[in-house]
Structures are given as structure tokens and as C-alpha cells.
Design an enzyme around this catalytic site. Structure first.
Site, short mmCIF file in Angstrom:
data_model
loop_
_atom_site.label_atom_id
_atom_site.label_comp_id
_atom_site.label_asym_id
_atom_site.label_seq_id
_atom_site.Cartn_x
_atom_site.Cartn_y
_atom_site.Cartn_z
CB ALA A 57 -48.98 56.28 113.86
N GLY B 83 -50.23 54.95 118.68
CA GLY B 83 -48.82 54.53 118.70
C GLY B 83 -48.05 55.08 119.89
CD GLU C 165 -50.16 50.57 119.11
OE1 GLU C 165 -50.02 51.51 118.30
OE2 GLU C 165 -50.49 49.44 118.77
CD GLU D 61 -54.62 52.87 117.59
OE1 GLU D 61 -55.43 52.82 118.52
OE2 GLU D 61 -53.39 52.90 117.76
N1 COA Z 1 -51.10 62.55 113.50
C1 COA Z 1 -50.86 63.69 112.83
N2 COA Z 1 -51.08 64.91 113.34
C2 COA Z 1 -51.53 64.98 114.60
C3 COA Z 1 -51.80 63.84 115.37
C4 COA Z 1 -51.56 62.57 114.76
N3 COA Z 1 -51.74 61.42 115.41
N4 COA Z 1 -52.27 64.22 116.57
C5 COA Z 1 -52.27 65.56 116.58
N5 COA Z 1 -51.83 66.03 115.38
C6 COA Z 1 -51.68 67.42 114.96
C7 COA Z 1 -53.01 68.06 114.61
O1 COA Z 1 -53.40 67.70 113.29
C8 COA Z 1 -52.66 69.52 114.75
O2 COA Z 1 -51.94 69.93 113.62
P1 COA Z 1 -52.26 71.36 112.91
O3 COA Z 1 -52.00 72.37 114.00
O4 COA Z 1 -51.29 71.44 111.79
O5 COA Z 1 -53.70 71.30 112.53
C9 COA Z 1 -51.69 69.53 115.93
O6 COA Z 1 -51.19 68.21 116.03
C10 COA Z 1 -52.36 69.87 117.25
O7 COA Z 1 -53.45 68.99 117.45
P2 COA Z 1 -54.97 69.45 117.71
O8 COA Z 1 -55.87 68.35 117.27
O9 COA Z 1 -55.19 70.78 117.12
O10 COA Z 1 -54.97 69.57 119.30
P3 COA Z 1 -56.23 69.42 120.26
O11 COA Z 1 -55.77 69.87 121.59
O12 COA Z 1 -57.43 70.04 119.70
O13 COA Z 1 -56.52 67.83 120.33
C11 COA Z 1 -55.92 65.50 120.47
C12 COA Z 1 -55.57 66.96 120.87
C13 COA Z 1 -54.79 64.62 120.96
C14 COA Z 1 -57.23 65.07 121.17
C15 COA Z 1 -56.09 65.40 118.94
O14 COA Z 1 -54.96 65.99 118.31
C16 COA Z 1 -56.22 64.00 118.41
O15 COA Z 1 -57.27 63.39 118.55
N6 COA Z 1 -55.18 63.48 117.76
C17 COA Z 1 -55.19 62.21 117.09
C18 COA Z 1 -55.12 61.09 118.08
C19 COA Z 1 -55.21 59.76 117.39
O16 COA Z 1 -56.19 59.39 116.80
N7 COA Z 1 -54.12 59.00 117.49
C20 COA Z 1 -54.05 57.67 116.96
C21 COA Z 1 -53.43 57.69 115.61
S1 COA Z 1 -53.32 56.07 114.98
#
Ligand code: COA
Length: 256
Positions: free
Chosen positions: A66, A112, A115, A135
Site C-alpha cells: 500500500a 498489500g 495480500e 508491515e
Molecule cells: N509506498 C510508497 N512508495 C513506495 C512504496 C510503498 N509501499 N514502495 C516503494 N515506494 C517508492 C519509493 O519511495 C521510491 O520512491 P522515490 O523514487 O520517489 O523515492 C520508489 O518507490 C522506488 O523505491 P526504492 O525504495 O527507491 O527502491 P529500492 O530498490 O531501493 O527498494 C523495496 C525496493 C521494495 C525494498 C523498497 O521500496 C521498500 O521497502 N518498499 C516498501 C515496502 C513495504 O514496506 N511495503 C508494505 C507497505 S504496507
């Protein structure tokens, strides 16, 4: 103008639905949830569609969860509203959809995103995909049905480990836990899903819808045996039944 986040292509009775927010790793915001719901309702009534496939755009992510930015300032009430929008309006709709929905897990499926994939009837993952429910690292728990569906799919022991650690697992681990149906090379994702969809599409659409209902009844601890009897008997009234049996008896292929 409102942004369109979905790209939908219908080909040979398969609706390919692509989540199109690659720059944010396809993170799901409220507008996207609404768009997914509306599209699914349209596709449910579209006679040219038998099987649906949900994919993320780009090579990196299916859906990375999400949208964390969107809910960053939420309070308890907004949190509950969000869970309802995700769980009831979209993921429950997917799970109970009368046409098969396959998730093509083409990269990260987190929070999400996992999910949503778990609500789909089947999951085919690329061998480089990573899946998890992180989460708790944000001070939350899964809110789109993840604690329930993961536990049903992989059992309490594995669900506890995945949810409490918040760690991602790779596709090999996911298949060993029966979280996904199949793991394939990235280049084979579309052909492998198409092959699976074709096997399903040889069968009666009416019977497929009833089978989904009956299997879901087992998942939800409803009176599954009763539901099965009811759905089984309903099939006898369908034109698909008459066609399927007549085709068998006349040694020809059925045309549903
Ligand atoms: N919500 C909002 N933005 C998200 C996102 C999320 N769940 N997951 C990734 N993004 C965004 C990042 O903020 C980034 O945006 P920016 O370029 O404007 O800064 C872009 O997507 C790319 O992600 P980034 O984190 O730079 O890529 P990465 O390869 O370094 O890492 C992940 C990839 C998936 C490990 C990392 O993005 C992450 O941990 N995301 C969140 C996962 C999460 O906690 N999901 C559960 C949410 S309830």
C-alpha cells in the site's frame, strides 16, 4: 484529469491487467484500489473474458505494498476505512470472483501487494521475485486480509515467522511453502500463465465459477460440504452441463 493506473488488454479470452505505477514500484493508493474495483466489475460482465491476470509494470515489482505516503498521517478511523476499502472492496471481490484470477508475480510482492496476490486464485512467480508482509517494520500489521490468507495458505508456523520477522522470502522458498503455484524464468512468465489459462478455458465457465465458490467455502470454514452439494446440484441445470456430457458421449470436444 484523474490518472489511469491500469492498462487492460483483452486477448483470446484472457484479460491482462497491468498495474501501471512503475516509478513507485506499483504501490497501491486509494485511486488505484477504486480503479481496480471498477475494472473488475466491468470484466466480470464481459462475455469475451474467461480468465484474468494481474501483473505489475516494469521488471522490479508486482506491487510493493500500500502507498506508505498516502497513509502516513492516518488515524485509527482512517486506518479502518483503508482496511475496508482494500479488504472488502477489492481483495474480497478478487477472492470471490466468478472467473479465475491469476497473479503474475513479476517482482516484489510486499504488504498489500502480497495480500492482493494471495487473494487471487493462483500465483505464478518469476524466479527473482521477493515476497513478504513487512508491515510490522512500519508499526502496523497487514490490513488487507494478510494475517488470514497467509495463515490459510502456508500454515500458522510459517505465517508467524513471515509476519513477525517482516522478512522477504524468495520464490524458491515461496513454492516450498505452497504460497505460489509455479516459479518460472522471467522470460517465460506470460507464456506460462497463458498455458495455465488455456487449460482452465477448456472447461465450463459455469462449473469453474461454482468450483471457486465451493473451494472458497473450505477456506472460510463455512459449511463447505453443504456448499459443494448445492453448487454441484446447480450445475445440472446449466447448458454447460448438457454440452459437456453430450460432447463426451458423442466423442467430440465440448464447446462452452
Ligand atoms: N509506498 C510508497 N512508495 C513506495 C512504496 C510503498 N509501499 N514502495 C516503494 N515506494 C517508492 C519509493 O519511495 C521510491 O520512491 P522515490 O523514487 O520517489 O523515492 C520508489 O518507490 C522506488 O523505491 P526504492 O525504495 O527507491 O527502491 P529500492 O530498490 O531501493 O527498494 C523495496 C525496493 C521494495 C525494498 C523498497 O521500496 C521498500 O521497502 N518498499 C516498501 C515496502 C513495504 O514496506 N511495503 C508494505 C507497505 S504496507
Amino acid at each position: 484529469m484523474k490518472k489511469n493506473y491500469l492498462e487492460i488488454k483483452i486477448q483470446d479470452k484472457i484479460a491482462w491487467i497491468k498495474i501501471n505505477r512503475e516509478e513507485k514500484l506499483n504501490a497501491l493508493n486509494i485511486s488505484m484500489l477504486e480503479e481496480i474495483r471498477k475494472s473488475l466489475i466491468n470484466l466480470r460482465d464481459n462475455k469475451k473474458v474467461f480468465v484474468l491476470v494481474i501483473l505489475g509494470s516494469g521488471e522490479k515489482a508486482f506491487i510493493a505494498g500500500a502507498d506508505i505516503n498516502e497513509f502516513s498521517k492516518y488515524d485509527r478511523n482512517k486506518g479502518l476505512e483503508l482496511a475496508k476499502k482494500g479488504q472488502e472492496n477489492v481483495l474480497d471481490l478478487i477472492e470471490n470472483f466468478p472467473k479465475p484470477i491469476i497473479a503474475g508475480v513479476n517482482g516484489y510482492a510486499l504488504g498489500g501487494g502480497l495480500e492482493l496476490a494471495m487473494a487471487c486464485h493462483m500465483r505464478v512467480a518469476v524466479n527473482t521475485a521477493r515476497m513478504g508482509l513487512p508491515e510490522v517494520s512500519l508499526g502496523l500489521i497487514p490490513g488487507y486480509g494478510g494475517t488470514q490468507r497467509l495463515t490459510k495458505l502456508v500454515g500458522k508456523t510459517n505465517a508467524m515467522e513471515m509476519i513477525l520477522s517482516g522478512e522477504m522470502i524468495d520464490s524458491q522458498k515461496a513454492i516450498s511453502l505452497k504460497l505460489v503455484n509455479k516459479v518460472v524464468e522471467r522470460g517465460n512468465l506470460i507464456s506460462s500463465i497463458t498455458e495455465l489459462a488455456k487449460k482452465i478455458m477448456r472447461n465450463s465457465p459455469n462449473a469453474i465459477a461454482k468450483a471457486i465458490e465451493a473451494i472458497n467455502a473450505a477456506e472460510k470454514n463455512l459449511k463447505g460440504f453443504e456448499v459443494e452439494k448445492e453448487k454441484f446440484s446447480e450445475c445440472f441445470e446449466s447448458k454447460d452441463f448438457k454440452e459437456g456430457v453430450s460432447a463426451f458421449l458423442n466423442k467430440r470436444k465440448p464447446s462452452f
